[in-house]
Scaffold this active site. Structure first.
Site, PDB file in Angstrom:
ATOM      1  N   LYS A  11       0.839  -1.204   0.000  1.00 41.68           N
ATOM      2  CA  LYS A  11       0.000   0.000   0.000  1.00 41.68           C
ATOM      3  C   LYS A  11       0.874   1.254   0.000  1.00 41.68           C
ATOM      4  O   LYS A  11       0.604   2.217  -0.717  1.00 41.68           O
ATOM      5  CB  LYS A  11      -0.956  -0.035   1.204  1.00 41.68           C
ATOM      6  N   GLN A  62      -4.537  -1.776   9.559  1.00 35.48           N
ATOM      7  CA  GLN A  62      -4.481  -3.097   8.926  1.00 35.48           C
ATOM      8  C   GLN A  62      -5.136  -4.148   9.827  1.00 35.48           C
ATOM      9  O   GLN A  62      -4.850  -4.217  11.020  1.00 35.48           O
ATOM     10  CB  GLN A  62      -3.016  -3.466   8.613  1.00 35.48           C
ATOM     11  N   ASP A 116     -10.927   2.857   4.331  1.00 38.40           N
ATOM     12  CA  ASP A 116     -11.222   1.423   4.242  1.00 38.40           C
ATOM     13  C   ASP A 116     -12.726   1.164   4.294  1.00 38.40           C
ATOM     14  O   ASP A 116     -13.175   0.042   4.025  1.00 38.40           O
ATOM     15  CB  ASP A 116     -10.558   0.694   5.429  1.00 38.40           C
TER      16      ASP A 116
HETATM   17  N1  GUN Z   1      -6.941  -7.097   5.879  1.00 34.33           N
HETATM   18  C1  GUN Z   1      -7.317  -7.809   4.786  1.00 34.33           C
HETATM   19  N2  GUN Z   1      -7.873  -6.987   3.870  1.00 34.33           N
HETATM   20  C2  GUN Z   1      -7.864  -5.745   4.405  1.00 34.33           C
HETATM   21  C3  GUN Z   1      -8.311  -4.482   3.933  1.00 34.33           C
HETATM   22  O1  GUN Z   1      -8.852  -4.324   2.847  1.00 34.33           O
HETATM   23  N3  GUN Z   1      -8.089  -3.438   4.779  1.00 34.33           N
HETATM   24  C4  GUN Z   1      -7.523  -3.595   5.996  1.00 34.33           C
HETATM   25  N4  GUN Z   1      -7.387  -2.507   6.750  1.00 34.33           N
HETATM   26  N5  GUN Z   1      -7.112  -4.742   6.461  1.00 34.33           N
HETATM   27  C5  GUN Z   1      -7.281  -5.821   5.664  1.00 34.33           C
END
Ligand code: GUN
Length: 292
Positions: A54, A98, A121
Site C-alpha cells: 500500500k 491493517q 477502508d
Molecule cells: N486485511 C485484509 N484486507 C484488508 C483491507 O482491505 N483493509 C484492511 N485494513 N485490512 C485488511
C-alpha cells in the site's frame, strides 16, 4: 475456454493512472498532496507485506504515506490514541488500520475512533451502516468489494435484476459485497458454513463472488452457463513444478469454471490488484472532501 477473462491487472492499472493524473492536477493547482496513514499492530508477515504494498502504491501515485507500527502487545488505549492523533492531523487524509488486529484488541472500538471523513477502508460502523440502508450512501466503500463491483461493471456484466451469490460473510469482503450488490438491485444470497446445499445455491447464480478462503472449492459443474465469476480467494496450493513448491489459486477451480462461465477473474491478477487501486481512489476522494 468459453469465458471472457476479466483482467484485474489492466483495470487496476487504469484506475491508478486516473488517480495519479488527478493528484498531479491537484498539486499543480496548489493543493496539498494527499496523505495516507497506515497503522500496523504486531508482526504478522502477511499484514506487513500488505502494508508495504500500500505504501509503495502511494509513492508511485504521488500520495504521501505515513507508516506507524505498534508492538503486538500494544494496549487498546495506545492504539486508539494513535488513531485519534492521526484523525486530528491535517496532513493525513486517510487512515488505514491493517486487519486483523491482535485478538486482545477491540477492533470495532478502534475502527470507531477513525474520523469518518478519513475512513478510506470504509469499515467505520457509520460507513457500513449507511451501506446497509436504502437511499443512503457511505462516504467510502470497502476496497476489495468495491474492486469486485468495479470489475463487473468494467466487464459490462448486468447487475440490476441478476441473481447474485456471495460465498462468505466476512466483514472485510463477503458482507459488504452483498450489501453493494443489493444496492445495485441484484437479488442476493449469502452462503456460509451453515448453508445447506451450497452447490445448489451457486447453480442459480448469474453472478458469483467467492470469498470463502477454501482452495478451488467451487467446481465447474456448480456454475450456471454464462455466469460472471469473481474469485476473491488467494490460497497456496502445493505444486512441485514451481521453485517455491506452491502456486496461488482461488476459491474457484479456474480450469473447470472457465469452460462454463461467461466471465471469470484469474488468480492471481484478478481481484488482488483492485484492492490497492480502490484504496488509492478512496484516498484521493478523502483528500478532495477535506481540501475542496
Ligand atoms: N486485511 C485484509 N484486507 C484488508 C483491507 O482491505 N483493509 C484492511 N485494513 N485490512 C485488511
Amino acid at each position: 475456454m468459453t469465458a471472457q477473462l476479466i483482467d484485474g491487472k489492466v483495470i487496476a492499472e487504469n484506475v491508478r493512472k486516473e488517480v495519479a493524473e488527478e493528484i498531479a492536477k491537484m498539486v499543480a493547482a496548489g493543493k496539498p498532496r494527499p496523505g495516507l496513514a497506515t497503522v500496523l499492530v504486531g508482526d504478522r508477515v502477511d499484514s506487513a507485506t500488505y502494508v508495504r504494498s500500500k505504501q509503495k502504491a502511494c509513492a508511485e501515485l504521488g500520495i504521501e504515506s505515513y507508516g506507524h507500527q505498534l508492538p503486538a502487545d500494544a494496549s487498546q488505549k495506545e492504539v486508539e490514541e494513535l488513531v485519534k492523533k492521526l484523525s486530528d492531523d491535517p496532513k493525513v487524509n486517510g487512515i488505514l488500520v491493517q486487519l486483523p488486529l491482535p485478538s486482545h484488541l477491540d477492533e470495532e472500538k478502534v475502527l470507531q475512533t477513525i474520523a469518518i471523513e478519513k475512513d478510506v477502508d470504509g469499515f467505520h460502523p457509520i460507513n457500513i451502516g449507511r451501506l446497509a440502508q436504502k437511499g443512503r450512501d457511505p462516504l467510502f466503500v470497502p476496497c476489495t468489494p468495491y474492486g469486485c463491483i468495479y470489475l463487473l461493471e468494467q466487464a459490462g456484466v448486468k447487475i440490476d435484476g441478476a441473481n447474485a451469490v456471495v460465498l462468505g460473510r466476512s466483514n472485510i469482503v463477503g458482507m459488504p459485497a452483498a450489501l453493494l450488490l443489493i444496492g445495485k438491485n441484484a437479488t442476493v444470497t449469502v452462503c456460509h458454513s451453515h448453508t445447506r446445499d451450497i452447490p445448489g445455491v451457486v447453480r442459480q447464480a448469474d453472478i458469483l463472488i467467492a470469498a470463502i478462503g477454501k482452495t478451488e472449492m467451487v467446481r465447474g459443474d456448480w456454475i450456471k452457463p454464462g455466469a460472471a465469476i469473481i474469485d476473491v480467494g488467494i490460497n497456496s496450493k502445493p505444486d512441485p513444478t514451481k521453485s517455491k513448491g506452491y502456486r496461488l489459486v482461488g476459491d474457484v477451480n479456474f480450469e473447470e469454471a472457465k469452460e462454463v462461465a461467461g466471465w471469470i477473474t484469474p488468480v492471481p491478477g484478478g481481484v488482488g490488484p483492485m484492492t490497492i487501486a480502490m484504496l488509492m481512489k478512496n484516498t484521493l476522494r478523502a483528500a478532495q472532501i477535506q481540501n475542496p
